[in-house]
Design a protein around this motif. Sequence first.
Motif, short mmCIF file in Angstrom:
data_model
loop_
_atom_site.label_atom_id
_atom_site.label_comp_id
_atom_site.label_asym_id
_atom_site.label_seq_id
_atom_site.Cartn_x
_atom_site.Cartn_y
_atom_site.Cartn_z
N PHE A 100 0.82 -1.21 0.00
CA PHE A 100 0.00 0.00 0.00
C PHE A 100 0.86 1.26 0.00
CE2 PHE A 100 -2.63 -3.35 1.91
CZ PHE A 100 -3.73 -3.30 1.07
N ARG A 101 1.93 1.19 -0.78
CA ARG A 101 2.83 2.33 -0.97
C ARG A 101 3.63 2.09 -2.24
NH1 ARG A 101 7.64 0.10 0.07
NH2 ARG A 101 7.85 -1.46 1.75
N THR A 102 4.51 3.03 -2.56
CA THR A 102 5.34 2.87 -3.75
C THR A 102 6.65 2.17 -3.40
OG1 THR A 102 6.31 5.07 -3.45
CG2 THR A 102 4.36 4.91 -4.86
N ALA A 103 7.29 1.61 -4.42
CA ALA A 103 8.57 0.93 -4.24
C ALA A 103 9.52 1.34 -5.35
CB ALA A 103 8.38 -0.59 -4.25
N ASP A 104 10.78 1.54 -5.01
CA ASP A 104 11.78 1.90 -6.02
C ASP A 104 12.26 0.64 -6.73
OD1 ASP A 104 13.59 0.60 -4.31
OD2 ASP A 104 14.30 2.48 -3.42
N PRO A 105 13.09 0.77 -7.77
CA PRO A 105 13.53 -0.41 -8.53
C PRO A 105 14.21 -1.48 -7.68
CG PRO A 105 13.99 1.58 -9.78
CD PRO A 105 13.52 2.03 -8.44
N ILE A 111 11.07 -8.00 -4.45
CA ILE A 111 9.75 -8.62 -4.51
C ILE A 111 9.73 -9.69 -5.59
CG2 ILE A 111 7.31 -8.24 -5.07
CD1 ILE A 111 7.64 -5.42 -3.82
N ALA A 112 10.25 -9.35 -6.76
CA ALA A 112 10.29 -10.30 -7.87
C ALA A 112 11.11 -11.53 -7.51
CB ALA A 112 10.84 -9.63 -9.11
N PHE A 137 3.33 -3.79 -15.61
CA PHE A 137 4.24 -3.19 -16.59
C PHE A 137 5.64 -3.06 -16.01
CE2 PHE A 137 6.16 0.27 -19.02
CZ PHE A 137 5.86 -0.12 -20.32
N ALA A 138 5.74 -2.65 -14.74
CA ALA A 138 7.04 -2.46 -14.11
C ALA A 138 7.76 -3.78 -13.88
CB ALA A 138 6.88 -1.72 -12.78
N PHE A 139 6.98 -4.87 -13.68
CA PHE A 139 7.57 -6.18 -13.37
C PHE A 139 7.72 -7.07 -14.61
CE2 PHE A 139 6.78 -4.80 -9.17
CZ PHE A 139 7.48 -5.61 -8.29
N ARG A 140 7.40 -6.55 -15.78
CA ARG A 140 7.34 -7.42 -16.97
C ARG A 140 8.69 -8.07 -17.29
NH1 ARG A 140 8.24 -2.35 -18.28
NH2 ARG A 140 9.35 -1.72 -20.18
#
Length: 225
Positions: A100-105, A111-112, A137-140
């Motif tokens: 429930f927040r943003t995450a940087d690269p 996470i991946a 899209f970010a995890f593609r």
Amino acid sequence: VHGVMTGVRDREQRYRLNRMDIATPDGQPVRWALNMLHGADLHDQVRGTTLSLSVLNAAAAEGLPVFFYGSSSQTLAKLVAAVEERVPGIEVAGTEQSKFRTADPAERAEIAARIVASGARIVFVGLGCPRQEQFLFAFRDLLPMPALGVGAAFDYLAGTLPEPPERMRRMGLEWLWRLKLEPRRLWRRYLLLNPAYLTLMTLQLARAWRPDPQGDVPRETPVSV
């Protein structure tokens, strides 16, 4: 409708949506528009819940472990229990609740890595629109397996959100059912975006407006997880 309208209003979101491998009409008004505007001959919508169960049953038959990402730990616990009861033989490799927040690269890579290490072969993402499309899209390039954004399917399958009556769904009134259940959270979405959607669909039918499918390449910004 909400998903379509996020792409209309946000050119970066439009870019993401139009570059997904598969997009399904989760909503009767979207199905109707596809049939009227493009002769798609679709006989029913593809609800996130229906799609999830179909893929889960196929995964169980093929022996493919699955992973659930999103929602809360309480909902995920109920989701896993419900899925294991409804889909015999399914193997749940793991779950991870939304931050429930943003995450940087760097955090996205962590996470991946956890998802990959679980051994999952299919990932279900239940973050809601537009967060789940941004996530996908970010995890593609970080996830080697298919990932599906399934909207409110986690809540429906877990039983934390009551299913709409079949008649309301057939009439394209599932949005009204959701509005009744969560008026404070959803009133703006439905009461503002639904009329805008109908207006644009009418203009497109009259050939007075034509959408630009390109959009803008998303900037490298923190992504909601």
